[in-house]
Each structure stands twice: as structure tokens, then as C-alpha cells.
Scaffold this motif. Structure first.
Motif, PDB file in Angstrom:
ATOM      1  N   ALA A 127       2.328   7.066  -4.877  1.00  0.00           N
ATOM      2  CA  ALA A 127       2.180   7.345  -6.311  1.00  0.00           C
ATOM      3  C   ALA A 127       0.851   8.036  -6.593  1.00  0.00           C
ATOM      4  N   LEU A 128      -0.249   7.528  -6.003  1.00  0.00           N
ATOM      5  CA  LEU A 128      -1.563   8.122  -6.265  1.00  0.00           C
ATOM      6  C   LEU A 128      -1.640   9.528  -5.681  1.00  0.00           C
ATOM      7  N   LEU A 134       0.820  -1.220   0.000  1.00  0.00           N
ATOM      8  CA  LEU A 134       0.000   0.000   0.000  1.00  0.00           C
ATOM      9  C   LEU A 134       0.851   1.267   0.000  1.00  0.00           C
ATOM     10  N   LEU A 135       2.014   1.211   0.633  1.00  0.00           N
ATOM     11  CA  LEU A 135       2.816   2.429   0.751  1.00  0.00           C
ATOM     12  C   LEU A 135       3.190   3.004  -0.621  1.00  0.00           C
ATOM     13  N   PHE A 162     -11.005  12.224  -6.515  1.00  0.00           N
ATOM     14  CA  PHE A 162      -9.785  11.406  -6.589  1.00  0.00           C
ATOM     15  C   PHE A 162      -8.974  11.567  -5.306  1.00  0.00           C
ATOM     16  N   MET A 163      -8.790  12.829  -4.885  1.00  0.00           N
ATOM     17  CA  MET A 163      -8.036  13.091  -3.660  1.00  0.00           C
ATOM     18  C   MET A 163      -8.712  12.439  -2.452  1.00  0.00           C
ATOM     19  N   TYR A 179      -4.692   6.369   2.086  1.00  0.00           N
ATOM     20  CA  TYR A 179      -3.632   6.829   2.976  1.00  0.00           C
ATOM     21  C   TYR A 179      -3.953   6.459   4.423  1.00  0.00           C
ATOM     22  N   PHE A 180      -5.211   6.646   4.808  1.00  0.00           N
ATOM     23  CA  PHE A 180      -5.611   6.328   6.182  1.00  0.00           C
ATOM     24  C   PHE A 180      -5.391   4.854   6.483  1.00  0.00           C
ATOM     25  N   ILE A 181      -5.774   3.984   5.530  1.00  0.00           N
ATOM     26  CA  ILE A 181      -5.580   2.541   5.740  1.00  0.00           C
ATOM     27  C   ILE A 181      -4.093   2.241   5.891  1.00  0.00           C
ATOM     28  N   THR A 182      -3.269   2.875   5.044  1.00  0.00           N
ATOM     29  CA  THR A 182      -1.824   2.644   5.114  1.00  0.00           C
ATOM     30  C   THR A 182      -1.276   3.053   6.477  1.00  0.00           C
TER      31      THR A 182
END
Lengths: 222, 246, 53
Positions: B31-32, B25-26, B207-208, B215-218
Motif C-alpha cells: 500500500a505504501l 508487513l506485506l 517517503f520512497m 520493503y527490505f525488512i519484508t
């Protein structure tokens, strides 16, 4: 269940009234906060009338906190809470009795004093009934939400400041609707909408808060 | 299904799962996020009313959504922890709090920076910013209560009670702040709003928002791995794991 | 080059847009890095203790 509640309430009240400072302190604190505001802001009657509802409500919120921190402290210390957890009634009547007892020594005198202090702060006479209703409906919610914070912090050292941090954000709706009801009445407008919302909060808080208090006490006694 | 749940609810296997997922995920999140930055800061057209200032929205609005969503996740995990006493749920519950608080603080900071050019002042007691400020106090209460109770498991279940009470209260608080704000409307009425809901602006915003959720899950996985390591640092399986890595 | 400067100026809102993104990146990066660093520290300590036995 009701009998358990009634006997608990009687016991709590006689314990609270037995010691003079228990019921005198909140009222004294309430009075002092209110009298500080005109000294700090301005004693101009037109201005005082604008901030009087907010001042009365802020004073009620803060003075209510003062006696809340002790609400469950003795029970944690002397072990009587464990006994309540194993009775067939559960903790619900116990928590509700504590909330009502707290209201009797804080919210009730504040409500009775509100029209008098409102008058001193320059609220017009026709708005004083709204002041009574707004405090009568709002202060029980204050006691109910405060009891949740008191149950969570009662057995901690230095829990008073922490309890204020936990509980004060939950008091925002009381401050807004309570002060608004008085504000509207002072301006000669109907105060019913804000009072109706306070009434709804009153019912929901008294139904749900004892459950949260019971859950909090169970966790803290584990 | 139940078997799989049981397997991953045990801390050592969940710890390994966290590590594997985090490694995937990182890079995806970074990248996203970079793509979202290019889209929001460069490709998206300027708003006809707010000019370029509206670009703050691409970080402000997803952050504001996350500040609420994280509170919901925190309370839901707290409810599971209270009812079923799952240790993993306790960890998820409490690891949410600092992340949510940081989203809330970020929302406030970017909201103030957006408010200055739009309202002429950093802070004008706008309804949504004020609600966000109170939400920050709610998060701080959870963090402070957790820190004040020495026993970690008891602390997590105490903050779970607080978070559940908070979830019931948040709509009431939000509604009361809106009520207060409409009655005491300040001199400025421009609101921090998604400008015209035009697709060229809405698309990068959504998208953001998705990237922020990823990001939160990561972050949550990274935090969970850290806190499991902390709690199990004296256990043999973790020492074996650590020796195997070194 | 003028294009780049133009973009950096953000239509006169540079002092609001760029700090927003800077703060955002700082907060998000800190949220990611702190737990990773904590985990590495714990792994190192665990390995040292395991090796020391």
C-alpha cells in the motif's frame, strides 16, 4: 613473536626460491602483460606515455594474483595450519610472514622492474622515481589484501577464478592512486598526494590484513 | 530482555515470528509503495531543469541508498555470526546478499536510463555509477564464495569475513573513484543529482526511501522464513507446522 | 484523455521513465515472490512427508 615471524619468513622464502618457477613466473607474466598492451593499443610514444601508468599497475595486479592462489594451499593440504592455530603466537606472525614472502617474489621484482618498463613505455625519466615509490608502497597492500582472498579460497577446488573475483574489486584504490602518482609525475606535477594515500593504505593494510587472514583461516579450518 | 532474545533466536520461534510479521508487513509495504508511486509519478511537480526525467530519481536514489545500507547490515550480522556464532545471524547475513545485489543492479539500470537523456549516453564512467558497479562485484563475490563452500555454516562465516573486509574497503574504494573521476572529468558535467532540494520533490523522495527500508525488512523476513524452512525441513517441528497448514 | 496521454508521455522522457519503473517493479516483485514460492514449496513437501508416515 618477532622470532617466530623471522623464522617463518626465512622458511617461506627458501621454499619459494627453491623452485625456479615460483619466482620466475610472476615476473614473466608481469613482463608479458606489459608487452601486450602496445601491440593491442598503439605504439605511438605520446599515447603510450598516457596509458603506461595504468598498464604497469594492471600488470602488477594480475601478475600478483598468479602466485597468490598457492599461498595457503599446501598448508591446508598437509595440516600445518592446525598447528599454527594452537601455538601461543597465534596466526598473526604466520599470516604476516606469508604476506611478506609473497611480496618478495612479486611486488619486490615488479618494483625493481617498474622504472625500466616505464622507460620502455615512454615515461619521461623524471617520473621513474615516482613509479618506484608507487609500486613500493602499493604492492605490499596488494599482497596483504590478496592473502585474505587466498585464505578464503585456498582449500576450495577451482578457487583461483573465485579468488580473482573476490580480490580484484579491492584493488581499485591501488590502481587509482598508484597510476595517478605516476601520471602526475609524468606531467611534471607533484605526486605526493597520491603517494601519501598509498602510504596510509600500506600501514593500515599491514596492520589489519593479517587479522583478517587469521580469521579466514580459522573459519576455513573449522 | 535476554530471555526474549534467546527465545526468538531459536529457529522455530523465529520462524513463527517471521510468518506473523510478514503477514502484517506485506500489505503495508504494498500500500505504501503504491502511494509512493502516485506521489512520485503524478503528484510531484516536474523539475524546472530536468523536466519529467528526474522522476527516475524516486526509484534510483532510494535503491542506491539501500544498496549500501544492506551491505552494512550484511557485514554487521556477519560480525555477530563470527563472534557469537549465532545461527540466526548467519542466516540474516547471507540472506542480505542477493537482496543487496538486486538493489545494486537496479540502481545501475535506472542510473543508465537516467543518464541517457541527461548525459546523452547510457554510461559515462560517472563516479557514483562506477562505485555502484564495484559494489555489485563485491556482492557477487560474497554470493559466489557462499556457493563454493559446501558446508552452509562455514560458508556463512567465510562470507562474513569477506563482508567485514568489504565494509572497511568501501569508503576507500568510493573515495578513490571520486579522486579518479575529478582528474579525468568527461565531456559532460551534468550530474545525476537530486534537483533543487525543493520540499515538493524532497518529500516524496524521503517517503520512497522509508518505503524501501520497509520493503527490505519484508523481503528479509520472507527470505529468512524460506531458509529456516529449508534448513529444518527434516525436523519434526517443521513437519508439524507444514501438516497444520495443509 | 489528453491529460492522461500527456502524463504517459512524461514530457518526452517516456522511454526512460517508464522502463525505469518497470524494471524497478519487476526486480522488487521478484525479490518478494521467489522466497514466498520457495517457502510454499517446502511447506507442501513437509506436509506430504508428514502425511505419508
Amino acid at each position: 613473536m618477532f622470532n617466530a615471524f623471522a623464522s617463518l619468513l626465512r622458511r617461506d622464502l627458501s621454499a619459494a626460491l627453491h623452485i625456479q618457477s615460483n619466482w620466475l613466473m610472476p615476473v614473466a607474466f608481469f613482463t608479458i602483460i606489459i608487452s601486450l598492451f602496445p601491440l593491442g593499443v598503439d605504439a605511438n610514444p605520446a599515447l603510450m606515455q598516457r596509458f603506461a601508468p595504468g598498464v604497469i599497475w594492471v600488470a602488477a595486479l594480475l601478475a600478483g594474483l598468479l602466485s597468490l592462489e598457492r599461498a595457503f594451499k599446501d598448508d591446508f593440504d598437509n595440516g600445518s595450519l592446525e598447528q599454527w592455530l594452537i601455538t601461543p603466537h597465534g596466526v598473526y606472525p604466520f599470516a604476516l610472514a606469508r604476506i611478506v614472502a609473497h611480496w618478495c617474489i612479486t611486488g619486490l621484482p615488479f618494483t625493481l622492474l617498474a622504472p625500466f618498463y616505464g622507460y620502455l613505455l615512454g615515461l619521461p625519466a623524471h617520473s621513474l622515481a615516482a613509479a618506484v615509490f608507487s609500486l613500493a608502497l602499493g604492492t605490499p597492500v596488494l599482497s596483504a589484501l590478496g592473502a585474505v582472498g587466498a585464505a578464503l579460497t585456498g582449500c576450495l577446488r577451482g578457487g583461483e577464478m573465485l579468488m580473482a573475483l573476490l580480490v580484484l574489486p579491492f584493488y581499485v584504490p591501488l590502481l587509482v592512486f598508484g597510476a595517478n602518482a605516476m601520471d602526475m609525475a609524468a606531467a611534471g606535477l607533484p605526486a605526493g598526494a597520491a603517494l601519501a594515500i598509498l602510504g596510509a593504505l600500506f600501514i593500515v593494510a599491514l596492520l589489519l590484513a593479517p587479522l583478517a587472514v587469521a580469521a579466514a583461516l580459522k573459519v576455513m579450518l573449522d | 530482555m535476554l530471555d526474549a532474545t534467546k527465545r526468538y533466536a531459536s529457529l522455530p520461534s523465529f520462524y513463527r515470528l517471521c510468518g506473523r510479521l510478514f503477514a502484517w508487513l506485506l500489505p503495508a509495504t504494498v500500500a505504501l509503495f503504491a502511494a509512493g508511486l502516485v506521489w512520485g509519478l503524478y503528484l510531484a511537480p516536474a523539475d524546472y531543469k530536468q523536466g519529467e526525467a528526474y522522476r527516475i530519481m524516486f526509484i534510483h536514489v532510494p535503491s542506491a541508498w539501500m544498496s549500501l545500507l544492506v551491505y552494512m547490515v550484511m557485514a554487521a550480522a556477519g560480525a555477530v555470526a563470527l563472534v557469537w556464532r549465532v545461527k540466526l545471524a548467519e542466516l540474516i547475513h547471507i540472506e542480505c546478499a542477493p537482496v543487496g545485489a538486486s538493489f545494486t543492479a537496479l540502481t545501475l539500470a535506472t542510473g543508465m536510463l537516467w543518464g541517457k537523456p541527461m548525459w546523452g549516453a547510457f554510461w559515462v564512467w560517472d563516479a557514483r555509477l562506477t562505485s555502484e558497479l564495484i559494489l555489485l562485484f563485491l556482492y557477487l563475490g560474497v554470493i559466489a564464495l557462499y556457493a563454493a563452500i559446501p558446508d552452509r555454516r562455514k560458508a556463512a562465516r567465510a562470507t562474513a569475513v569477506l563482508a567485514i573486509v568489504g565494509v572497511v574497503n568501501i569508503p576507500v574504494i568510493h573515495y578513490s573513484v571520486i579522486w579518479w573521476n575529478t582528474l579525468h572529468q568527461g565531456p559532460t558535467v551534468t550530474r545525476l543529482d537530486a534537483p533543487a532540494a525543493h520540499i515538493s520533490i524532497l518529500a516524496p523522495l524521503l517517503f520512497m526511501a522509508v518505503v524501501f527500508k520497509l520493503y527490505f525488512i519484508t523481503v528479509l523476513l520472507a527470505r529468512l522464513r524460506g531458509s529456516i524452512a529449508e534448513q529444518c525441513r527434516a525436523q519434526q517441528w517443521f513437519r508439524d507446522e507444514a501438516a497444520g497448514r495443509a | 484523455m489528453p491529460d492522461l496521454l500527456d502524463w504517459l508521455a512524461m514530457g518526452g522522457y517516456a522511454w526512460f521513465v517508464w522502463p525505469s519503473y518497470l524494471i524497478g517493479l519487476a526486480v522488487l516483485a521478484a525479490n518478494l515472490c521467489l522466497p514466498v514460492m520457495r517457502h510454499r514449496r517446502l511447506l507442501r513437501r513437509g506436509a506430504a512427508e508428514e502425511g505419508g508416515r
